[in-house]
Design a protein around this motif. Structure first.
Motif, mmCIF file in Angstrom:
data_model
loop_
_atom_site.group_PDB
_atom_site.id
_atom_site.type_symbol
_atom_site.label_atom_id
_atom_site.label_comp_id
_atom_site.label_asym_id
_atom_site.label_seq_id
_atom_site.Cartn_x
_atom_site.Cartn_y
_atom_site.Cartn_z
ATOM 1 N N ASP A 124 15.778 -8.315 17.910
ATOM 2 C CA ASP A 124 15.046 -9.058 16.891
ATOM 3 C C ASP A 124 15.951 -9.424 15.706
ATOM 4 O O ASP A 124 15.595 -9.229 14.548
ATOM 5 C CB ASP A 124 13.816 -8.272 16.419
ATOM 6 C CG ASP A 124 12.847 -9.161 15.666
ATOM 7 O OD1 ASP A 124 12.753 -10.356 16.011
ATOM 8 O OD2 ASP A 124 12.203 -8.671 14.714
ATOM 9 N N TRP A 125 17.145 -9.919 16.025
ATOM 10 C CA TRP A 125 18.092 -10.335 15.010
ATOM 11 C C TRP A 125 17.839 -11.779 14.613
ATOM 12 O O TRP A 125 17.183 -12.530 15.309
ATOM 13 C CB TRP A 125 19.514 -10.205 15.517
ATOM 14 C CG TRP A 125 19.993 -8.783 15.611
ATOM 15 C CD1 TRP A 125 19.369 -7.666 15.139
ATOM 16 C CD2 TRP A 125 21.192 -8.330 16.235
ATOM 17 N NE1 TRP A 125 20.108 -6.553 15.412
ATOM 18 C CE2 TRP A 125 21.233 -6.933 16.083
ATOM 19 C CE3 TRP A 125 22.223 -8.963 16.883
ATOM 20 C CZ2 TRP A 125 22.283 -6.164 16.571
ATOM 21 C CZ3 TRP A 125 23.267 -8.205 17.362
ATOM 22 C CH2 TRP A 125 23.292 -6.821 17.208
ATOM 23 N N THR A 126 18.419 -12.172 13.469
ATOM 24 C CA THR A 126 18.333 -13.571 13.045
ATOM 25 C C THR A 126 19.212 -14.422 13.963
ATOM 26 O O THR A 126 20.011 -13.897 14.744
ATOM 27 C CB THR A 126 18.818 -13.732 11.591
ATOM 28 O OG1 THR A 126 20.218 -13.443 11.545
ATOM 29 C CG2 THR A 126 18.044 -12.830 10.647
ATOM 30 N N HIS A 127 19.066 -15.740 13.829
ATOM 31 C CA HIS A 127 19.881 -16.645 14.656
ATOM 32 C C HIS A 127 21.369 -16.440 14.397
ATOM 33 O O HIS A 127 22.173 -16.452 15.327
ATOM 34 C CB HIS A 127 19.504 -18.105 14.384
ATOM 35 C CG HIS A 127 18.146 -18.469 14.871
ATOM 36 N ND1 HIS A 127 17.835 -18.534 16.203
ATOM 37 C CD2 HIS A 127 17.015 -18.788 14.201
ATOM 38 C CE1 HIS A 127 16.570 -18.884 16.341
ATOM 39 N NE2 HIS A 127 16.047 -19.039 15.137
ATOM 40 N N TYR A 128 21.743 -16.255 13.150
ATOM 41 C CA TYR A 128 23.148 -16.098 12.800
ATOM 42 C C TYR A 128 23.718 -14.796 13.355
ATOM 43 O O TYR A 128 24.819 -14.779 13.904
ATOM 44 C CB TYR A 128 23.342 -16.159 11.287
ATOM 45 C CG TYR A 128 22.965 -17.493 10.710
ATOM 46 C CD1 TYR A 128 23.672 -18.642 11.062
ATOM 47 C CD2 TYR A 128 21.899 -17.617 9.838
ATOM 48 C CE1 TYR A 128 23.328 -19.877 10.549
ATOM 49 C CE2 TYR A 128 21.542 -18.854 9.311
ATOM 50 C CZ TYR A 128 22.261 -19.966 9.678
ATOM 51 O OH TYR A 128 21.914 -21.183 9.174
ATOM 52 N N GLU A 129 22.986 -13.700 13.202
ATOM 53 C CA GLU A 129 23.464 -12.416 13.722
ATOM 54 C C GLU A 129 23.613 -12.451 15.234
ATOM 55 O O GLU A 129 24.610 -11.976 15.787
ATOM 56 C CB GLU A 129 22.492 -11.299 13.320
ATOM 57 C CG GLU A 129 22.465 -11.003 11.842
ATOM 58 C CD GLU A 129 21.314 -10.103 11.456
ATOM 59 O OE1 GLU A 129 21.431 -9.469 10.391
ATOM 60 O OE2 GLU A 129 20.306 -10.034 12.190
ATOM 61 N N ALA A 130 22.640 -13.029 15.907
ATOM 62 C CA ALA A 130 22.696 -13.107 17.365
ATOM 63 C C ALA A 130 23.827 -14.021 17.831
ATOM 64 O O ALA A 130 24.505 -13.733 18.828
ATOM 65 C CB ALA A 130 21.358 -13.596 17.914
ATOM 66 N N ALA A 131 24.073 -15.112 17.110
ATOM 67 C CA ALA A 131 25.157 -16.031 17.477
ATOM 68 C C ALA A 131 26.519 -15.374 17.287
ATOM 69 O O ALA A 131 27.414 -15.526 18.128
ATOM 70 C CB ALA A 131 25.067 -17.314 16.650
ATOM 71 N N VAL A 132 26.695 -14.633 16.210
ATOM 72 C CA VAL A 132 27.955 -13.921 15.984
ATOM 73 C C VAL A 132 28.158 -12.868 17.062
ATOM 74 O O VAL A 132 29.249 -12.727 17.621
ATOM 75 C CB VAL A 132 27.983 -13.291 14.572
ATOM 76 C CG1 VAL A 132 29.134 -12.322 14.422
ATOM 77 C CG2 VAL A 132 28.052 -14.377 13.523
ATOM 78 N N PHE A 133 27.107 -12.138 17.386
ATOM 79 C CA PHE A 133 27.181 -11.117 18.439
ATOM 80 C C PHE A 133 27.588 -11.745 19.770
ATOM 81 O O PHE A 133 28.479 -11.244 20.459
ATOM 82 C CB PHE A 133 25.810 -10.431 18.555
ATOM 83 C CG PHE A 133 25.741 -9.367 19.606
ATOM 84 C CD1 PHE A 133 26.315 -8.125 19.400
ATOM 85 C CD2 PHE A 133 25.073 -9.599 20.797
ATOM 86 C CE1 PHE A 133 26.232 -7.142 20.362
ATOM 87 C CE2 PHE A 133 24.983 -8.622 21.762
ATOM 88 C CZ PHE A 133 25.564 -7.384 21.544
ATOM 89 N N GLY A 134 26.958 -12.848 20.136
ATOM 90 C CA GLY A 134 27.278 -13.520 21.391
ATOM 91 C C GLY A 134 28.691 -14.053 21.433
ATOM 92 O O GLY A 134 29.385 -13.941 22.441
ATOM 93 N N SER A 135 29.149 -14.622 20.325
ATOM 94 C CA SER A 135 30.502 -15.189 20.310
ATOM 95 C C SER A 135 31.573 -14.111 20.319
ATOM 96 O O SER A 135 32.646 -14.305 20.903
ATOM 97 C CB SER A 135 30.684 -16.105 19.106
ATOM 98 O OG SER A 135 30.584 -15.378 17.909
ATOM 99 N N ILE A 136 31.309 -12.968 19.715
ATOM 100 C CA ILE A 136 32.283 -11.874 19.747
ATOM 101 C C ILE A 136 32.403 -11.315 21.157
ATOM 102 O O ILE A 136 33.507 -11.078 21.654
ATOM 103 C CB ILE A 136 31.896 -10.770 18.745
ATOM 104 C CG1 ILE A 136 32.135 -11.253 17.322
ATOM 105 C CG2 ILE A 136 32.670 -9.490 19.017
ATOM 106 C CD1 ILE A 136 31.621 -10.312 16.257
ATOM 107 N N LEU A 137 31.283 -11.117 21.829
ATOM 108 C CA LEU A 137 31.338 -10.558 23.175
ATOM 109 C C LEU A 137 31.846 -11.557 24.205
ATOM 110 O O LEU A 137 32.341 -11.161 25.255
ATOM 111 C CB LEU A 137 29.964 -10.040 23.591
ATOM 112 C CG LEU A 137 29.491 -8.801 22.847
ATOM 113 C CD1 LEU A 137 28.166 -8.327 23.408
ATOM 114 C CD2 LEU A 137 30.519 -7.686 22.938
#
Length: 112
Positions: free
Chosen positions: A62-75
């Protein structure tokens, strides 16, 4: 010390040396056999992986769009140097090793 480093120094000084070193270890005949697969993995494959991790983080945590996008791009930004070394040590097929090494080389070359 590293906080004040110019990002262009990393991009224009260190990255070409790393890419050149990786390219020198590529066996051209093996790479030609798997080049299309490497291109698919380095381009659309990374985008799909980023999108999948974004959706997972967005709805599972249940993260914000920005947090989820950063998480996805790092992984999505993987560096399989240890995996390629382990595959060579274990005697895995040259095709599999070249697919992973070629994808890494193309992905590093297209990151910026």
């Amino acid at each position: 010390m590293w906080l004040n480093i110019d990002p262009h120094l990393l991009l224009y000084a260190f990255l070409p040396v790393l890419l050149f070193g990786g390219a020198m270890g590529i066996i051209w005949h093996d790479f030609r056999r798997v080049a299309a697969q490497c291109i698919i993995l380095a381009g659309p494959g990374v985008l799909l992986g980023t999108g999948a991790m974004y959706l997972f983080a967005k709805y599972a945590f249940d993260w914000t769009h920005y947090e989820a996008a950063v998480f996805g791009s790092i992984l999505a930004a993987t560096d399989p140097v240890a995996v390629v070394g382990l595959l060579k040590e274990m005697g895995a097929s040259r095709v599999l090793t070249m697919q992973i090494a070629g994808e890494s080389l193309l992905n590093d070359g297209t990151d910026r």
